[in-house]
Design a protein around this motif. Structure first.
Motif, PDB file in Angstrom:
ATOM      1  N   HIS A   1     -56.188 -12.715  15.964  1.00  0.00           N
ATOM      2  CA  HIS A   1     -55.966 -12.269  17.343  1.00  0.00           C
ATOM      3  C   HIS A   1     -56.800 -13.088  18.322  1.00  0.00           C
ATOM      4  N   LEU A   2     -58.064 -13.319  18.006  1.00  0.00           N
ATOM      5  CA  LEU A   2     -58.930 -14.091  18.898  1.00  0.00           C
ATOM      6  C   LEU A   2     -58.515 -15.562  18.921  1.00  0.00           C
ATOM      7  N   ALA A   3     -58.154 -16.100  17.759  1.00  0.00           N
ATOM      8  CA  ALA A   3     -57.844 -17.530  17.664  1.00  0.00           C
ATOM      9  C   ALA A   3     -56.627 -17.908  18.494  1.00  0.00           C
ATOM     10  N   GLU A   4     -55.740 -16.949  18.743  1.00  0.00           N
ATOM     11  CA  GLU A   4     -54.547 -17.243  19.542  1.00  0.00           C
ATOM     12  C   GLU A   4     -54.893 -17.634  20.980  1.00  0.00           C
ATOM     13  N   GLY A   5     -56.115 -17.342  21.405  1.00  0.00           N
ATOM     14  CA  GLY A   5     -56.532 -17.708  22.754  1.00  0.00           C
ATOM     15  C   GLY A   5     -57.399 -18.948  22.822  1.00  0.00           C
ATOM     16  N   LEU A   6     -57.562 -19.651  21.690  1.00  0.00           N
ATOM     17  CA  LEU A   6     -58.454 -20.818  21.656  1.00  0.00           C
ATOM     18  C   LEU A   6     -57.758 -22.143  21.932  1.00  0.00           C
ATOM     19  N   GLY A   7     -56.443 -22.140  21.961  1.00  0.00           N
ATOM     20  CA  GLY A   7     -55.738 -23.372  22.295  1.00  0.00           C
ATOM     21  C   GLY A   7     -55.197 -24.113  21.094  1.00  0.00           C
ATOM     22  N   HIS A   8     -56.069 -24.578  20.210  1.00  0.00           N
ATOM     23  CA  HIS A   8     -55.647 -25.365  19.047  1.00  0.00           C
ATOM     24  C   HIS A   8     -55.778 -24.526  17.782  1.00  0.00           C
ATOM     25  N   ALA A   9     -54.792 -24.644  16.900  1.00  0.00           N
ATOM     26  CA  ALA A   9     -54.794 -23.873  15.659  1.00  0.00           C
ATOM     27  C   ALA A   9     -55.970 -24.240  14.754  1.00  0.00           C
ATOM     28  N   ASP A  10     -56.439 -25.493  14.843  1.00  0.00           N
ATOM     29  CA  ASP A  10     -57.521 -25.917  13.945  1.00  0.00           C
ATOM     30  C   ASP A  10     -58.878 -25.324  14.348  1.00  0.00           C
ATOM     31  N   ARG A  11     -58.912 -24.570  15.449  1.00  0.00           N
ATOM     32  CA  ARG A  11     -60.160 -23.910  15.845  1.00  0.00           C
ATOM     33  C   ARG A  11     -60.343 -22.558  15.164  1.00  0.00           C
TER      34      ARG A  11
ATOM     35  N   SER B   1     -63.787 -18.303  12.782  1.00  0.00           N
ATOM     36  CA  SER B   1     -64.075 -17.404  11.675  1.00  0.00           C
ATOM     37  C   SER B   1     -65.414 -17.730  11.023  1.00  0.00           C
ATOM     38  N   GLY B   2     -65.683 -19.024  10.822  1.00  0.00           N
ATOM     39  CA  GLY B   2     -66.943 -19.411  10.197  1.00  0.00           C
ATOM     40  C   GLY B   2     -68.144 -19.050  11.046  1.00  0.00           C
ATOM     41  N   TYR B   3     -68.027 -19.270  12.357  1.00  0.00           N
ATOM     42  CA  TYR B   3     -69.160 -19.006  13.247  1.00  0.00           C
ATOM     43  C   TYR B   3     -69.437 -17.505  13.343  1.00  0.00           C
ATOM     44  N   CYS B   4     -68.382 -16.701  13.538  1.00  0.00           N
ATOM     45  CA  CYS B   4     -68.575 -15.257  13.640  1.00  0.00           C
ATOM     46  C   CYS B   4     -69.080 -14.672  12.329  1.00  0.00           C
ATOM     47  N   THR B   5     -68.572 -15.192  11.197  1.00  0.00           N
ATOM     48  CA  THR B   5     -69.067 -14.737   9.904  1.00  0.00           C
ATOM     49  C   THR B   5     -70.555 -15.037   9.760  1.00  0.00           C
ATOM     50  N   GLY B   6     -70.948 -16.244  10.139  1.00  0.00           N
ATOM     51  CA  GLY B   6     -72.360 -16.608  10.068  1.00  0.00           C
ATOM     52  C   GLY B   6     -73.233 -15.709  10.931  1.00  0.00           C
TER      53      GLY B   6
END
Length: 469
Positions: free
Chosen positions: A13-23, A28-33
Motif C-alpha cells: 500500500h505504501l509503495a504504490e505512492g513511491l513512484g518506482h516499483a523498485d523502491r 520494506s527493508g528500511y521499515c523492517t530495520g
C-alpha cells in the motif's frame, strides 16, 4: 490475517505512492530495520541485520533510498494515515496536536542545525528542531505532518542551502507559521476540522491563534502568565467616534479604571470557590486529578494601540493545591457551553504527541539518522512514522492492553556473520595462525645458525587478503 502477511500488504500500500516499483524493496527493508531491536538504527547496522550476507550492497541501496531517491514525504504520510485512521475511534472526539522536537547534534553541517532551544536537553544547545502535527483520539495518535525548522542562518545562506539540498521554495518561517501551513495543507486534502492543541510556545502567538480561527478550527492552547486579558465584567470603551476623515477608529479605549490585567493577576484574585478538582484520565499509578477554574475573557491583544475588540473565549487556569501560584494557563475557543471537564480533558490531551515522540525516538530510531541533507532527514522521519503507523494500527485493533507489538517481526533474520566488520571500524589484526614464524626455541635448547645469516620471517602471501570498505 497473519501479521507478517498484513505487514506485506501495508508495505505494498505504501509503495504504490513511491513512484518506482523498485523502491518497494528499500521501503520494506528500511521499515523492517527500524522495527528490529537494534541499539542504533542508522543505515549500516540495519543493512547488516536485514541482509547480512550482502550487507555492503544492502547498505548502499538503503542509503540511496533514504538519502537520494526522489519520492514524496507528504504522499507517504498520507498513505500511512489512510491505513491507520480507519481503525481510530473518534466517537469521543478528535484533536490536531502541534508540537516540535529537537535532535542534539555536533558540528555545523547537518541541515538546520544551530544553537537553539532543545526540549530534549531542556536548554539552549546545538540541535535540529522539527515541527509536527499528530492526529489523536482517546486511544492513540499518529504524526501526519513533519517539517524541519530552518533557522535564519540557514535560510539566508545560499552555499549551505545548496550543499544540504534545501528546496528553493523553502524560506524562513517561524514554528507557528510552519504549523499553520501544515494545517492548511491537511484541510486542503479534506481532513476534518478537529480542535487544535498546542503548548505555550505556539499559544502566545496572536497571529497563530487568529490563523486557527480563520481556518475555522477551535483550539485549546497554552499561554504564559504574562498574557493580558479583559477580565469578566470589565469591557473597554468603544473606539473614538469617526470624524469623517481617514480610516474609522477601531481601537478600544482604556481609562484609569478600565484596564486589562495579565492572567496571573486575574487568577490570584479569584476566590477558592472558583476552583474545582477535576480528573481527566488514568495515569500510570493513579487517576490524574488537578484543581482548575475557567472564566470567559477577551484577549487584550498587544499594548501598542493596534488591538481590536476580540471575541470572548475561555481562560482555563490550573492551580495545584498547595502551590503558591498557578502552574498553567490555557486559552480556548471551544463553545461557551463547554463543560469544565471537557476543557480540562482537551488541554491535557497533548500527552499523546509526547508519547509519539517517545516511541519514535526510543523504539523506531527517529533520531538516529546520520546524514546531513534535507531530503534524507525528512525521508528517515517519514519512514520512522510509517513503521510507527503499522504498530499503532496493530495496537488499536488489538485493544489498549495489547503488548509485544513493537518488535513483532519474529522472522528468522540471519545473524550477522562473525567476520563482518562495520564501516569505520579499526582494521582487524591478521590471524597469527596463518603466519609461518621461526618459532622461538624451547628453553635449554640450542639452535644452530650459519655464520652471517639473519633469521627471517617467512610469510605465506596467500594468507593475505585486502579488505575494502
Amino acid at each position: 490475517m497473519d501479521i507478517s502477511k498484513e505487514y506485506e500488504h501495508y508495505m505494498t500500500h505504501l509503495a504504490e505512492g513511491l513512484g518506482h516499483a523498485d523502491r518497494h524493496s528499500g521501503l520494506s527493508g528500511y521499515c523492517t530495520g527500524l522495527m528490529l531491536p537494534l541499539s542504533r538504527k542508522s543505515v549500516e547496522p540495519m543493512a547488516a541485520r536485514v541482509d547480512p550476507l550482502h550487507a555492503s550492497a544492502r547498505h548502499q541501496s538503503l542509503h540511496h533510498f533514504v538519502a537520494k531517491a526522489q519520492w514524496s514525504d507528504p504522499e507517504l504520510l498520507r498513505r500511512v494515515a489512510q491505513w491507520v485512521v480507519p481503525v481510530m475511534d473518534f466517537s469521543a472526539g478528535g484533536w490536531w496536536i502541534i508540537d516540535d522536537t529537537g535532535f542534539p547534534k555536533k558540528g555545523a553541517h547537518s541541515v538546520g542545525v544551530t544553537r537553539q532551544y532543545c526540549g530534549v536537553l531542556g536548554k539552549q544547545d546545538n540541535c535540529q528542531v522539527a515541527v509536527s502535527i499528530s492526529l489523536a483520539c482517546e486511544e492513540g495518535s499518529l504524526p501526519v505532518a513533519w517539517q524541519l525548522y530552518l533557522p535564519h542562518n540557514w535560510a539566508e545562506d545560499a552555499v549551505r542551502r545548496k550543499k544540504a539540498g534545501i528546496p528553493e521554495d523553502i524560506e524562513f518561517a517561524t514554528k507557528p507559521q510552519i504549523a499553520l501551513q501544515q494545517l492548511r495543507d491537511l484541510l486542503g486534502d479534506g481532513a476534518p476540522r478537529h480542535c487544535v492543541l498546542a503548548d505555550a510556545g505556539y499559544g502566545i502567538d496572536y497571529a497563530f491563534r487568529q490563523g486557527l480561527t480563520d481556518l475555522g478550527l477551535d483550539y485549546v492552547v497554552g499561554i504564559t502568565s504574562a498574557v493580558v486579558v479583559w477580565p469578566p465584567g470589565v469591557e473597554p470603551l468603544p473606539p473614538k467616534p469617526y470624524s469623517g476623515m481617514g480610516r474609522p477608529p477601531v481601537v478600544p479605549r482604556r481609562t484609569a479604571k478600565r484596564q486589562p490585567v495579565n492572567v496571573k493577576t486575574l487568577a490570584q484574585g479569584l476566590p477558592d470557590s472558583a476552583f474545582q478538582n477535576i480528573s481527566w484520565r488514568e495515569g500510570t499509578n493513579e487517576r490524574l486529578t488537578g484543581r482548575f477554574a475557567a472564566l470567559r475573557v477577551r484577549c487584550a491583544g498587544s499594548n501598542v494601540g493596534k488591538a481590536r475588540l476580540l471575541p470572548q473565549q475561555w481562560l482555563l487556569i490550573e492551580w495545584p493545591a498547595g502551590q503558591a501560584e498557578p502552574e498553567k494557563y490555557y486559552l480556548s475557543t471551544l463553545p461557551e457551553t463547554a463543560a469544565l471537564n471537557d476543557l480540562v480533558r482537551a488541554a491535557h490531551m497533548r500527552w499523546r504527541i509526547e508519547r509519539d515522540y517517545q516511541d519514535l525516538k526510543q523504539d523506531l530510531g527517529l533520531g538516529h539518522y546520520e546524514g546531513r541533507g534535507w531530503r534524507g532527514f525528512h525521508h528517515h522521519a517519514s519512514l520512522s512514522i510509517a513503521a510507527y503507523g503499522f504498530l499503532m494500527a496493530q495496537r488499536l485493533k488489538a485493544g489498549s492492553d495489547a503488548s509485544g507489538k513493537k518488535n513483532f517481526i519474529d522472522r528468522q533474520v540471519p545473524a550477522v556473520p562473525k567476520d563482518y566488520v562495520p564501516r569505520g571500524s579499526p582494521a582487524r589484526a591478521t590471524s597469527r595462525g596463518k603466519l609461518h614464524h621461526n618459532v622461538a626455541p624451547p628453553t635449554g635448547r640450542r639452535t644452530r645458525k650459519r655464520p652471517g645469516a639473519l633469521s627471517a620471517l617467512q610469510l605465506d602471501k596467500s594468507a593475505f587478503t585486502f579488505v575494502t570498505q
